[in-house]
Write a protein that holds these residues in place. Structure first.
Motif, mmCIF file in Angstrom:
data_model
loop_
_atom_site.group_PDB
_atom_site.id
_atom_site.type_symbol
_atom_site.label_atom_id
_atom_site.label_comp_id
_atom_site.label_asym_id
_atom_site.label_seq_id
_atom_site.Cartn_x
_atom_site.Cartn_y
_atom_site.Cartn_z
ATOM 1 N N SER A 1 0.640 -1.213 0.208
ATOM 2 C CA SER A 1 -0.209 -0.102 -0.236
ATOM 3 C C SER A 1 0.873 1.167 0.334
ATOM 4 C CB SER A 1 -0.554 0.016 1.251
ATOM 5 O OG SER A 1 -0.422 -0.282 2.773
ATOM 6 N N LYS A 2 2.098 1.091 0.787
ATOM 7 C CA LYS A 2 3.085 2.213 0.475
ATOM 8 C C LYS A 2 3.294 2.376 -0.292
ATOM 9 C CE LYS A 2 5.495 2.259 4.310
ATOM 10 N NZ LYS A 2 6.587 2.368 5.899
ATOM 11 N N GLU A 3 4.188 2.142 -1.295
ATOM 12 C CA GLU A 3 4.370 2.179 -3.034
ATOM 13 C C GLU A 3 3.629 2.673 -3.772
ATOM 14 O OE1 GLU A 3 5.863 -2.124 -3.527
ATOM 15 O OE2 GLU A 3 7.498 -1.740 -2.417
ATOM 16 N N GLU A 4 2.406 1.809 -3.570
ATOM 17 C CA GLU A 4 1.186 2.090 -4.111
ATOM 18 C C GLU A 4 1.215 3.733 -4.122
ATOM 19 O OE1 GLU A 4 -1.665 -0.177 -3.870
ATOM 20 O OE2 GLU A 4 -1.399 -1.840 -4.656
ATOM 21 N N ASP A 5 1.011 3.694 -2.861
ATOM 22 C CA ASP A 5 0.774 5.214 -2.665
ATOM 23 C C ASP A 5 1.604 6.440 -2.936
ATOM 24 O OD1 ASP A 5 -1.857 4.806 -1.224
ATOM 25 O OD2 ASP A 5 -0.440 4.887 1.122
ATOM 26 N N GLU A 6 2.905 5.978 -3.090
ATOM 27 C CA GLU A 6 4.252 6.511 -3.610
ATOM 28 C C GLU A 6 4.394 6.899 -5.107
ATOM 29 O OE1 GLU A 6 7.914 4.882 -2.283
ATOM 30 O OE2 GLU A 6 7.416 5.306 -0.273
ATOM 31 N N LEU A 7 3.731 5.464 -5.433
ATOM 32 C CA LEU A 7 3.399 5.459 -7.353
ATOM 33 C C LEU A 7 3.011 6.240 -7.410
ATOM 34 C CD1 LEU A 7 4.836 3.779 -9.720
ATOM 35 C CD2 LEU A 7 3.047 2.241 -9.579
ATOM 36 N N LYS A 8 1.240 6.375 -6.723
ATOM 37 C CA LYS A 8 0.656 7.453 -6.941
ATOM 38 C C LYS A 8 0.678 8.536 -7.030
ATOM 39 C CE LYS A 8 -3.881 8.071 -6.559
ATOM 40 N NZ LYS A 8 -5.539 7.534 -5.326
ATOM 41 N N LYS A 9 1.737 9.355 -6.336
ATOM 42 C CA LYS A 9 2.177 10.771 -5.853
ATOM 43 C C LYS A 9 3.100 10.584 -7.632
ATOM 44 C CE LYS A 9 1.937 10.939 -0.941
ATOM 45 N NZ LYS A 9 2.289 10.885 0.730
ATOM 46 N N LEU A 10 3.526 9.917 -7.402
ATOM 47 C CA LEU A 10 4.561 9.862 -8.570
ATOM 48 C C LEU A 10 4.084 10.170 -10.334
ATOM 49 C CD1 LEU A 10 7.276 7.466 -7.770
ATOM 50 C CD2 LEU A 10 7.486 10.159 -7.919
ATOM 51 N N LYS A 11 3.202 9.159 -10.315
ATOM 52 C CA LYS A 11 2.438 9.803 -11.189
ATOM 53 C C LYS A 11 1.515 10.969 -11.635
ATOM 54 C CE LYS A 11 1.145 5.020 -12.066
ATOM 55 N NZ LYS A 11 0.315 4.141 -12.419
ATOM 56 N N GLU A 12 0.918 11.483 -10.433
ATOM 57 C CA GLU A 12 0.697 12.931 -10.076
ATOM 58 C C GLU A 12 1.325 14.332 -10.235
ATOM 59 O OE1 GLU A 12 -1.508 12.612 -6.385
ATOM 60 O OE2 GLU A 12 -2.675 11.399 -7.233
ATOM 61 N N LYS A 13 2.038 13.819 -9.611
ATOM 62 C CA LYS A 13 3.983 14.236 -10.453
ATOM 63 C C LYS A 13 4.026 14.325 -11.126
ATOM 64 C CE LYS A 13 7.656 16.719 -8.457
ATOM 65 N NZ LYS A 13 9.097 15.239 -7.053
ATOM 66 N N GLN A 14 3.980 13.711 -12.326
ATOM 67 C CA GLN A 14 4.612 13.594 -13.544
ATOM 68 C C GLN A 14 3.602 14.100 -14.092
ATOM 69 O OE1 GLN A 14 4.807 9.547 -15.509
ATOM 70 N NE2 GLN A 14 6.144 10.478 -16.823
ATOM 71 N N ALA A 15 2.351 13.832 -13.815
ATOM 72 C CA ALA A 15 0.871 13.984 -14.951
ATOM 73 C C ALA A 15 0.769 15.603 -14.408
ATOM 74 C CB ALA A 15 -0.373 13.754 -14.097
ATOM 75 N N LYS A 16 1.681 16.372 -13.839
ATOM 76 C CA LYS A 16 1.267 17.983 -12.855
ATOM 77 C C LYS A 16 2.565 18.321 -14.160
ATOM 78 C CE LYS A 16 -0.624 18.110 -8.529
ATOM 79 N NZ LYS A 16 -0.385 18.679 -7.103
ATOM 80 N N ARG A 17 3.661 17.840 -14.407
ATOM 81 C CA ARG A 17 5.055 17.813 -14.583
ATOM 82 C C ARG A 17 4.558 18.069 -16.358
ATOM 83 N NH1 ARG A 17 9.768 15.285 -12.933
ATOM 84 N NH2 ARG A 17 9.291 15.698 -10.989
ATOM 85 N N LYS A 18 4.062 16.934 -16.696
ATOM 86 C CA LYS A 18 3.584 17.299 -18.611
ATOM 87 C C LYS A 18 2.969 18.534 -18.540
ATOM 88 C CE LYS A 18 3.974 12.337 -19.459
ATOM 89 N NZ LYS A 18 2.935 10.448 -20.278
ATOM 90 N N ILE A 19 1.605 18.484 -17.758
ATOM 91 C CA ILE A 19 0.841 19.696 -18.277
ATOM 92 C C ILE A 19 1.828 21.226 -17.977
ATOM 93 C CG2 ILE A 19 -1.482 20.864 -16.876
ATOM 94 C CD1 ILE A 19 -2.129 18.231 -16.293
ATOM 95 N N SER A 20 2.726 21.044 -16.929
ATOM 96 C CA SER A 20 3.230 22.375 -17.512
ATOM 97 C C SER A 20 4.599 22.637 -18.243
ATOM 98 C CB SER A 20 4.407 22.856 -15.703
ATOM 99 O OG SER A 20 4.788 21.722 -15.554
ATOM 100 N N ARG A 21 4.762 21.121 -18.791
ATOM 101 C CA ARG A 21 6.113 21.413 -19.796
ATOM 102 C C ARG A 21 4.435 21.838 -20.808
ATOM 103 N NH1 ARG A 21 7.250 16.541 -19.466
ATOM 104 N NH2 ARG A 21 9.492 16.869 -18.388
ATOM 105 N N ALA A 22 4.026 20.978 -21.148
ATOM 106 C CA ALA A 22 2.536 21.634 -22.109
ATOM 107 C C ALA A 22 2.845 23.604 -22.143
ATOM 108 C CB ALA A 22 1.514 20.241 -22.523
ATOM 109 N N GLU A 23 2.700 23.465 -21.334
ATOM 110 C CA GLU A 23 2.086 25.122 -21.429
ATOM 111 C C GLU A 23 3.325 25.712 -21.760
ATOM 112 O OE1 GLU A 23 0.591 25.678 -17.513
ATOM 113 O OE2 GLU A 23 -1.283 24.732 -18.034
#
Length: 372
Positions: free
Chosen positions: A42-64
């Motif tokens: 569960s801890k690894e899944e939470d970290e993975l989820k956070k990383l995915k969210e961070k990656q998505a935010k980074r993709k959005i900022s990079r696209a902007e």
């Protein structure tokens, strides 16, 4: 029950109890492991989820950012294109103004030529411009085909005026056609005059070049050269150094040139005279040892020798001078022989070095062949 039989413990309550205890302990241990694994998972899944969210935010900022960069590049490109167009328009306008001024000057010159009664020179020498150092004809030759086409279009745009014939009747159209015909005849006449003038200029230039060639041929013959030596693009070559000399030649170009114009004997005589003057000066400045004057018996006279007559002392001094001259000549001859021997030794050393190098190369080739 014999000793060889194995004890299975079937029917023994203690044994069964121990087995049940072991199973329960194993089950509890497995439950702990599973719970621990689930927590870790569960801890690894939470970290993975956070990383995915961070990656998505980074993709959005990079696209902007990319969008902003593309917009900035587009605006910069549009601005550059706009500036290039404005610059081009300014250049076209400036060129148009220059051509209009040139056309006005040309028309004024043609009018002055027509008004001029006496016949002047059939060609003029164009003055060079102060800034560039090139004449207008040279600048005209350096222009590209595109530049000439553009200038032609601009020139024709204000030379050929559009015909305003709207609402003209038949009579006015005939008058306009007659006016245009007269203008065509006038322009054709001017064109013929300019062509004839150009032919005359070409003929004059050809004649001048032929005269120049004749003068250069006479000049070459006076100097003892080939008649066509001075008519080419470059001056004739002269030999300024010998490839057999080992010392550096420090003479100037004029000195070397005079050697090949028949002045070598003079230079050689001057060199000999200079050498003779130096040796003569060195000889006259030498220290002379003379015997002292005596009164009575001559110093060093042996018994039985005759008396020294008068004037013999001067004769002996002359003999000493002659002997000194002979010694100087012998020294000079010895120096020349030593220089010749040194040159021969140097040549022998060079030949020995070349032979050693050839032997080393042959040995290396033999070694390579043996290795192969």
């Amino acid at each position: 029950m014999s000793d060889d039989e194995e004890y299975t413990g079937e029917g023994d309550p203690e044994f069964i109890k121990r087995q049940d205890q072991k199973r329960s302990d194993l089950d509890e241990q497995l439950k702990e492991y599973i719970s621990e694994w689930r927590k870790q998972r569960s801890k690894e899944e939470d970290e993975l989820k956070k990383l995915k969210e961070k990656q998505a935010k980074r993709k959005i900022s990079r696209a902007e950012e990319e969008q902003k960069m593309a917009q900035r590049k587009k605006e910069e490109e549009e601005r550059r294109v706009r500036e290039a167009e404005e610059k081009k328009q300014r250049e076209i306008e400036e060129k148009r103004m220059r051509l209009e001024e040139a056309e006005k000057k040309r028309q004024a010159m043609l009018q002055a030529m027509k008004d001029k009664d006496k016949k002047g020179p059939n060609f003029t020498i164009a003055k060079k411009e102060a800034g560039l150092g090139l004449s207008s004809a040279a600048m005209e030759r350096n222009k590209t085909k595109e530049q000439l086409e553009e200038e032609k279009k601009i020139s024709l745009s204000f030379r050929i005026k559009p015909l305003a014939i709207e609402g003209f009747g038949e009579a006015k159209l005939r008058e306009k056609a007659q006016e245009l015909w007269e203008l065509i005849v006038k322009l054709e006449t001017e064109k013929y005059d300019l062509e004839e003038r150009q032919k005359r200029q070409d003929y004059d230039l050809k004649e001048l070049k032929e005269r120049q060639k004749q003068q250069l041929r006479h000049k070459a013959l006076k100097k003892g050269l080939d008649p066509e030596a001075l008519t080419g693009k470059y001056p004739p070559k002269i030999q300024v150094a010998s490839k057999y000399e080992r010392r550096v030649d420090t003479r100037s170009y004029d000195d070397k040139k005079k050697l090949f114009e028949g002045g070598y004997n003079t230079v050689y005589a001057e060199t000999l005279e200079k050498t003779w003057q130096e040796r003569q000066e060195r000889f006259t400045q030498r220290t002379k040892s003379k015997l002292p004057k005596w009164f009575g018996e001559r110093p060093g006279k042996k018994a039985g020798e005759p008396e020294t007559p008068e004037g013999e002392e001067d004769a002996k001094a002359d003999e000493d001078i002659v002997e000194d001259d002979e010694e100087v000549e012998e020294e000079v001859a010895e120096e020349e022989e030593e220089e010749a021997e040194e040159d021969e030794e140097e040549e022998e050393e060079e030949e020995e070095e070349e032979e050693e190098e050839e032997e080393e190369e042959e040995e290396e080739e033999e070694e390579e062949e043996e290795e192969e």
